[in-house]
Design an enzyme around this catalytic site. Structure first.
Site, short mmCIF file in Angstrom:
data_model
loop_
_atom_site.label_atom_id
_atom_site.label_comp_id
_atom_site.label_asym_id
_atom_site.label_seq_id
_atom_site.Cartn_x
_atom_site.Cartn_y
_atom_site.Cartn_z
N TRP A 29 -49.67 -13.68 2.38
CA TRP A 29 -51.05 -13.17 2.25
C TRP A 29 -52.06 -14.08 2.95
O TRP A 29 -53.23 -13.74 3.03
CB TRP A 29 -51.43 -13.05 0.78
CG TRP A 29 -50.68 -11.98 0.05
CD1 TRP A 29 -49.71 -11.14 0.56
CD2 TRP A 29 -50.84 -11.60 -1.32
NE1 TRP A 29 -49.28 -10.29 -0.41
CE2 TRP A 29 -49.94 -10.55 -1.58
CE3 TRP A 29 -51.65 -12.08 -2.35
CZ2 TRP A 29 -49.85 -9.95 -2.83
CZ3 TRP A 29 -51.56 -11.49 -3.60
CH2 TRP A 29 -50.67 -10.42 -3.83
N GLU B 177 -49.68 -21.11 11.84
CA GLU B 177 -51.10 -21.41 11.57
C GLU B 177 -51.26 -22.84 11.03
O GLU B 177 -52.25 -23.50 11.30
CB GLU B 177 -51.69 -20.36 10.62
CG GLU B 177 -51.90 -19.05 11.34
CD GLU B 177 -51.80 -17.81 10.48
OE1 GLU B 177 -51.85 -17.92 9.24
OE2 GLU B 177 -51.65 -16.72 11.07
N GLY C 274 -47.28 -10.50 7.53
CA GLY C 274 -48.63 -10.98 7.23
C GLY C 274 -49.53 -9.80 6.89
O GLY C 274 -49.54 -9.30 5.76
N GLY C 275 -50.27 -9.32 7.88
CA GLY C 275 -51.29 -8.28 7.67
C GLY C 275 -50.82 -7.11 6.83
O GLY C 275 -51.49 -6.71 5.86
N GLY D 70 -50.35 -11.43 13.97
CA GLY D 70 -51.71 -10.91 13.76
C GLY D 70 -52.31 -10.28 15.00
O GLY D 70 -53.52 -10.04 15.05
N GLU E 165 -40.90 -16.46 14.31
CA GLU E 165 -42.21 -15.84 14.43
C GLU E 165 -42.83 -16.22 15.78
O GLU E 165 -43.46 -17.29 15.89
CB GLU E 165 -43.12 -16.32 13.31
CG GLU E 165 -42.66 -15.95 11.94
CD GLU E 165 -43.83 -15.77 10.99
OE1 GLU E 165 -43.97 -14.67 10.46
OE2 GLU E 165 -44.61 -16.72 10.81
C1 PEP Z 1 -47.35 -14.14 9.43
O1 PEP Z 1 -48.43 -14.57 9.09
O2 PEP Z 1 -46.33 -14.79 9.14
C2 PEP Z 1 -47.28 -12.89 10.18
C3 PEP Z 1 -46.14 -12.54 10.68
O3 PEP Z 1 -48.46 -12.18 10.30
P1 PEP Z 1 -48.62 -10.69 10.88
O4 PEP Z 1 -47.56 -9.83 10.22
O5 PEP Z 1 -50.00 -10.29 10.52
O6 PEP Z 1 -48.40 -10.76 12.35
#
Ligand code: PEP
Length: 251
Positions: A10, A97, A234-235, A173, A167
């Site tokens: 989140w 991040e 994430g989102g 994002g 990732e």
């Molecule tokens: C994340 O924050 O680990 C991520 C994969 O974000 P999103 O799904 O928004 O790309």
């Protein structure tokens, strides 16, 4: 067989009351986790109340980060001991991040992993290249370094429980997902690396999940690849209905 895992990160979203609404909707949307490990990583402030709200369910909680010391004069930090005490099962370590905005390095990732292990938390260790690194053709070199340095000193038996999240930073994002072929190519390389380092049996137990703009529309074709054992979302994990759809796509 590796049990699929879907984790929702989140980030800095959802206060306590938003989190409780999420838990209530998710419990209606998704009666049971079934054969999937379903994990949510709310902000630290919502972990305790989410733990209470989800106590009768199979859904699990993760911290988004942890500090490598257990207690002491480290203002603003949260230890693995504290996360374990309030019922976290997992902890995200080395999210891009954290690397980008908070100076996380492969060495500090390693220290955090050691702390997670000490407190019985299952790490979700994040690796991945940024856009410039990808365009330079350095994707594998970056990931290999992240794995080699991040996993330094961690033995076979311990690493077998780990979750590694690939990732690609350019996909987080941004709405740009790695194609199933691109993602599974990197996952295959990670599996081969782990086999060489830890042997086939241990490497075969480590779950490799993909993260980067996963949605209900693309999750199935990613998760059905041989070496993609789930997703870090994430989102789309902020919407309990979408999150439940992603979990269903892993069945
Ligand atoms: C994340 O924050 O680990 C991520 C994969 O974000 P999103 O799904 O928004 O790309």
């Amino acid at each position: 067989m590796r049990k699929p895992l879907i984790a929702g990160n989140w980030k800095m979203n959802n206060n306590v009351s938003d989190s409780l609404k999420f838990a209530a909707t998710l419990s209606v949307e998704l009666k049971a986790a079934g054969q999937i490990d379903v994990v949510m990583a709310p902000p630290f402030t919502a972990l305790y109340s989410m733990g209470v709200a989800l106590s009768d369910t199979e859904f699990k909680l993760a911290g988004q980060n942890l500090f490598w010391e257990d207690s002491g004069a480290f203002t603003g930090e949260v230890s693995g001991e504290f996360l374990a005490e309030i019922g976290c099962t997992y902890v995200i370590v080395g999210h891009s991040e954290r690397r980008q905005y908070f100076g996380e390095t492969n060495e500090t990732v390693n220290k955090r992993l050691m702390a997670a292990i000490r407190h019985g938390l299952i790490p979700i260790m994040c690796v991945g290249e940024n856009l410039a690194q990808r365009e330079n053709g350095d994707t594998w070199q970056i990931i290999e370094e992240q794995l080699t340095d991040g996993l330094r000193g961690i033995d076979l038996r311990t690493v077998a429980h780990f979750v590694i999240a690939y990732e690609p930073v350019w996909a987080i994002g941004t709405g740009k997902t790695a194609s199933p072929d691109e993602a599974s190519g990197v996952h295959d390389s990670i599996r081969n690396y782990l086999k060489e380092r830890y042997g086939d049996e241990t490497a075969g137990k480590i779950r490799l999940i993909y993260g980067g703009s996963v949605t209900p529309a693309n999750s199935r074709e990613l998760i059905t690849r041989e070496n993609i054992d789930g997703a870090l979302v994430g989102g789309a994990s902020l919407d309990p209905k979408k999150f439940a759809d992603i979990v269903r796509s892993a069945h």
